[in-house]
Design a protein around this motif. Structure first.
Motif, PDB file in Angstrom:
ATOM      1  N   THR A  44       0.823  -1.226   0.070  1.00 31.01           N
ATOM      2  CA  THR A  44       0.094   0.069  -0.115  1.00 31.01           C
ATOM      3  C   THR A  44       0.976   1.107   0.065  1.00 31.01           C
ATOM      4  O   THR A  44       0.644   2.197  -0.868  1.00 31.01           O
ATOM      5  N   GLN A  45       1.924   1.145   0.985  1.00 31.32           N
ATOM      6  CA  GLN A  45       3.037   2.448   1.053  1.00 31.32           C
ATOM      7  C   GLN A  45       3.245   2.497  -0.468  1.00 31.32           C
ATOM      8  O   GLN A  45       3.607   3.376  -0.850  1.00 31.32           O
ATOM      9  N   PHE A  46       3.746   1.576  -1.216  1.00 34.57           N
ATOM     10  CA  PHE A  46       4.390   1.368  -2.467  1.00 34.57           C
ATOM     11  C   PHE A  46       3.349   2.120  -3.454  1.00 34.57           C
ATOM     12  O   PHE A  46       3.818   2.952  -4.420  1.00 34.57           O
ATOM     13  N   ASP A  47       2.225   1.708  -3.472  1.00 36.54           N
ATOM     14  CA  ASP A  47       1.190   2.122  -4.368  1.00 36.54           C
ATOM     15  C   ASP A  47       1.050   3.948  -4.156  1.00 36.54           C
ATOM     16  O   ASP A  47       0.721   4.457  -4.987  1.00 36.54           O
ATOM     17  N   LEU A  48       1.249   4.167  -2.902  1.00 39.22           N
ATOM     18  CA  LEU A  48       1.060   5.399  -2.492  1.00 39.22           C
ATOM     19  C   LEU A  48       2.594   6.190  -2.489  1.00 39.22           C
ATOM     20  O   LEU A  48       2.606   7.316  -1.843  1.00 39.22           O
ATOM     21  N   LEU A  49       3.578   5.554  -3.418  1.00 39.63           N
ATOM     22  CA  LEU A  49       4.810   6.293  -3.204  1.00 39.63           C
ATOM     23  C   LEU A  49       4.952   7.552  -3.677  1.00 39.63           C
ATOM     24  O   LEU A  49       5.745   8.058  -3.012  1.00 39.63           O
ATOM     25  N   GLN A  50       3.998   8.006  -4.638  1.00 43.62           N
ATOM     26  CA  GLN A  50       4.349   9.515  -4.817  1.00 43.62           C
ATOM     27  C   GLN A  50       4.249  10.294  -3.722  1.00 43.62           C
ATOM     28  O   GLN A  50       4.536  11.521  -3.762  1.00 43.62           O
ATOM     29  N   GLU A  51       3.323   9.848  -2.799  1.00 45.16           N
ATOM     30  CA  GLU A  51       3.262  10.476  -1.463  1.00 45.16           C
ATOM     31  C   GLU A  51       4.131  10.280  -0.366  1.00 45.16           C
ATOM     32  O   GLU A  51       4.274  11.048   0.677  1.00 45.16           O
TER      33      GLU A  51
END
Lengths: 235, 408
Positions: A60-67
Motif C-alpha cells: 500500500t505504501q508502495f502504491d502511494l509512493l508518490q506521497e
C-alpha cells in the motif's frame, strides 16, 4: 518391611487398573504433545499474520509512493532474519512429524507465498527507489531425493549469517502452490535439486559459499555481520 | 509409520509392566505379609548354610565370620564350606575355621557351583539348606527373620534382601541403585507368587523339597534361576524377607559386569527355553501370564530401542559433521522455547523414567526404611539404558547358538 509371599493366582482387577493408568499416561502424553504443537502452530500463524500485514502495508505504501519518500518505504521492509526464523520454525515442525502435518503444510504454503510477495515487492522497490537488495532463490526437496540439499542449506545459512541483508528465499520444490509453480516456470528451474537462482540464472547442484560469493559479486556491497566477520578473519 | 506404531506398542508394554508392578505392590494383600516379629518359634529348624567356593581366599573369611555371628542356636546351625577345586589358598583359609563345631569343610574336584551344593546336600540332615556365595556377608539377624516363614508348609524357599557391599567406584554406585530396584522387584514378585530367581546370596530352601525336586542343576550357569523355575513349576511358593539383609560383592569393572550380566541373561533365555511351557500359561498365574513373558519381551524391547537410539545418534552425528564442515563451530547460547521437544514419545519416556525412580525409592524403603534413592540412580538409568542392551543382545545371540557361558 515384613516378609511376604503371595499366591500367584492372577487378580484381574490389578491388570485392569494398571492398563487404565498406563492408558491415562499415554492419553495425557498425546494430549500434552498436541497442545504444545497447537501452541507452536498458533505462534507461526501469528508471525505469518504479522508478516502478511507488513507486506500488505508495504504494498500500500508502495502504491502511494508518490506521497511518501523511498526512505519511508525502505524502512518498513521485512527483515530477512524474520523470514529465516519463520522458515526454521516450519522446518522444525515438519521434521518433528507431528500429527498436525496437514496444518504445517498449509502454513508452509502460505510462507512460500509470503516469500514470493516479499521477493516481488523488493524487486519493485529496487527498481523505483534505487535500492540494491541481493537475492538468492533456493529450491530444495525433502522427499529424500536430494542428497546435497542439507549441505546447500547450511551454505546459505552461512552466507545469511555473514551478510544479514542478503535475502535468501527457500522453496520446497514439491510444494503444491500455484504461485510457486509459476515462479519455477518463469525461472525455468528443472527438477535437479538443489538449485539456486542468482541474478536470474539457475545453478544446479551444491554451490559452496565461495562459489556463490564468486557468482554474486554484489555481496561485497552488503554489510558484514560483526561476529561472523570476526570468524571470517580467523579463517 | 509402522515403525512408529511398533515403538509406541513397545513403550506401552514397558510402561504397563512398570505400572503393574507398582499397583501390585500397593495392592499386596495384608494377609500375605508374613510377620517375623514373633521370632520365638516353637522350635528352631536345623539349618545348613553352604558356602561353595572356587578361588575365594580373599573374601571367604569375612563370609564365614558373618555366618558364625548369626543369631541362631549353635546346635541348630551348620556351616558347610565346599571348596570346589580351588587353585589358591581357599581350602587353607576354610580349614582354620574347623575348630568351631558348626563348621565343616570339604574339598572336591572342580565341577561347578551346583555340584558343590549337591555335595553338601548329600551330607546334611538339616531341615533347611541355604547358600551363601563366598563374596557375600550376612547380617546377624538374617536367619532369625527367615526361619519362621517356613511354618507355612507351602513355602519352599525364602529369598533375602540383597544390598551391595560398600559401593566404591561409580560403577558400583550405579549397581547400588540397581540393587535397590532389585529389592522392590523381588518383594513384589514374591507378593505375586512369581519369584523366578532364588539368588546365590542367602536364599534358604526346605531341604526335603530340594531333594524331591532333584537337587541343584547346572541350569546354564544360573542354577539359582533354574531352581526357582523348577519350584514354581512344582507349585511351591517362594517368599521374600527383605529384612534378612545380605551384602554381596559386585563387579568393579565394566568388563566383569558385562560378563556377569551376559551370564544372567543367557541363563534366563536358556532356562526360559527349557521351561517354555510355563510362558503364557494360565496354570502358572501371574508368573506365566505376565512376569515371564514380559521379562522375555523386555530383552527384545531393550535391544530394539538401543538400535533406534544408535541409528538416531549416528544420523544426528552425520548432520552435525556436515553442519560443522560448512558453518564451523557455532555456539548460540540463545534459548527459544519453540524448540523444546514436546513430542508424546518424550513425555512417555519421562513418565517411564519417573516411575523407575519411584520404584527405586520404594525398593530403598523396603530395604532400608528410608525413601531417598541412592546417589547412583540417575547414572544408573542413563548408563544402563545404553549398556544393558549390549549384554542382552550378546546373551540373546549366544543363547540362539547355545554357546554356553562361564562364570569367570
Amino acid at each position: 518391611m515384613n516378609p511376604i509371599s503371595g499366591g500367584r493366582t492372577a487378580r484381574w482387577t490389578t491388570y485392569i487398573i494398571a492398563f487404565l493408568i498406563t492408558a491415562l499416561i499415554f492419553a495425557t502424553a498425546f494430549y500434552a504433545s498436541n497442545y504444545f504443537n497447537n501452541q507452536r502452530i498458533a505462534d507461526i500463524r501469528a508471525t505469518q499474520d504479522d508478516i502478511s500485514t507488513d507486506i500488505i502495508s508495504l504494498e500500500t505504501q508502495f502504491d502511494l509512493l508518490q506521497e511518501h519518500s523511498c526512505a519511508d518505504v525502505a524502512e518498513n521492509t521485512i527483515l530477512p532474519s524474520e523470514m529465516t526464523s519463520l522458515g526454521d520454525q516450519l522446518s522444525y515442525m515438519e521434521a518433528q512429524g507431528s500429527s498436525s502435518q496437514d496444518e504445517v503444510t498449509r502454513l508452509k504454503r502460505l510462507y512460500s507465498i509470503l516469500e514470493i510477495k516479499d521477493y516481488l515487492l523488493m524487486q519493485q522497490l529496487a527498481a523505483k527507489c534505487n535500492l540494491k537488495p541481493v537475492f538468492i532463490l533456493y529450491f530444495y526437496s525433502n522427499k529424500g531425493d536430494c542428497t546435497n540439499c542439507e549441505k546447500q542449506g547450511y551454505a546459505l545459512t552461512s552466507l545469511s549469517q555473514t551478510y544479514p541483508e542478503l535475502r535468501v528465499y527457500s522453496f520446497d520444490y514439491n510444494l503444491d502452490v500455484g504461485a510457486l509453480q509459476t515462479l519455477v516456470s518463469i525461472d525455468a528451474v528443472g527438477n535437479k535439486l538443489p538449485a539456486v537462482v542468482i541474478n536470474g540464472k539457475v545453478y544446479y547442484g551444491y554451490q559452496t559459499v565461495q562459489d556463490i560469493e564468486k557468482i554474486l559479486p554484489q555481496l561485497s556491497t552488503l554489510k558484514i555481520a560483526t561476529s561472523t566477520a570476526a570468524t571470517s578473519t580467523k579463517k | 509409520m509402522a515403525d512408529g506404531i511398533v515403538m509406541y506398542i513397545f513403550l506401552f508394554i514397558s510402561l504397563y509392566f512398570e505400572v503393574f508392578m507398582l499397583v501390585s505392590f500397593l495392592r499386596r494383600r495384608p494377609t500375605t505379609a508374613l510377620t517375623s516379629s514373633d521370632q520365638a518359634t516353637a522350635h528352631d529348624p536345623k539349618v545348613a548354610i553352604v558356602v561353595p567356593c572356587f578361588n575365594e581366599s580373599t573374601t571367604l573369611a569375612a563370609t564365614i565370620d558373618s555366618l558364625l555371628a548369626l543369631d541362631y542356636p549353635h546346635d541348630k546351625l551348620e556351616i558347610i564350606v565346599v571348596d570346589d577345586g580351588s587353585k589358591d589358598d581357599t581350602l587353607a583359609v576354610a580349614r582354620t575355621y574347623e575348630t568351631d563345631s558348626r563348621v565343616r569343610v570339604f574339598h572336591k574336584e572342580n565341577g561347578g557351583k551346583h555340584t558343590a551344593m549337591n555335595y553338601a546336600l548329600a551330607r546334611t540332615d538339616a531341615d533347611l539348606i541355604g547358600c551363601l556365595d563366598a563374596d557375600s556377608i550376612v547380617t546377624s539377624g538374617a536367619l532369625r527373620t527367615v526361619t519362621p516363614i517356613f511354618e507355612n508348609p507351602k513355602v519352599a524357599a525364602v529369598t533375602p534382601g540383597i544390598h551391595i557391599k560398600r559401593p566404591e567406584n561409580l560403577l558400583q554406585h550405579m549397581q547400588d541403585a540397581e540393587y535397590r530396584l532389585g529389592l522392590f522387584v523381588r518383594f513384589t514378585l514374591a507378593s505375586l507368587g512369581s519369584a523366578y530367581i532364588t539368588p546365590g546370596p542367602f536364599s534358604i530352601f526346605r531341604t526335603n523339597i530340594v531333594r524331591q525336586t532333584g537337587g541343584w542343576r547346572h541350569g546354564h550357569s544360573t542354577e539359582d534361576l533354574e531352581m526357582a523355575l523348577r519350584m514354581q513349576e512344582a507349585g511351591y511358593m517362594i517368599a521374600n524377607a527383605p529384612n534378612a539383609i545380605v551384602y554381596t560383592g559386585t563387579p568393579r569393572t565394566l568388563r566383569a559386569l558385562f560378563r556377569q550380566r551376559v551370564r544372567w541373561s543367557y541363563g534366563f533365555l536358556r532356562n526360559g527355553a527349557d521351561y517354555r511351557h510355563m510362558f503364557a500359561n494360565k496354570k502358572y498365574g501371574n508368573l506365566g501370564l505376565i512376569i515371564l513373558p514380559t521379562a522375555l519381551l523386555s530383552i527384545g524391547i531393550a535391544v530394539y530401542f538401543f538400535v533406534h537410539l544408535v541409528v538416531s545418534l549416528l544420523q544426528t552425528g552425520m548432520h552435525q559433521i556436515t553442519r560443522f564442515e560448512i558453518l564451523g563451530f557455532e555456539f548460540h547460547p540463545s534459548f527459544n522455547t519453540f524448540y523444546i521437544n514436546t513430542s508424546a514419545l518424550w513425555f512417555i519416556v519421562i513418565a517411564s523414567v519417573s516411575i523407575v525412580v519411584g520404584l527405586i525409592s520404594v525398593g530403598t524403603y523396603i530395604g532400608t526404611g528410608k525413601r531417598r534413592p541412592p546417589m547412583g540412580t540417575v547414572l544408573f538409568i542413563l548408563f544402563y539404558s545404553m549398556i544393558a542392551p549390549l549384554w542382552l543382545g550378546t546373551a540373546a545371540v549366544r543363547a540362539v547358538f547355545k554357546t554356553g557361558v562361564r562364570w569367570r
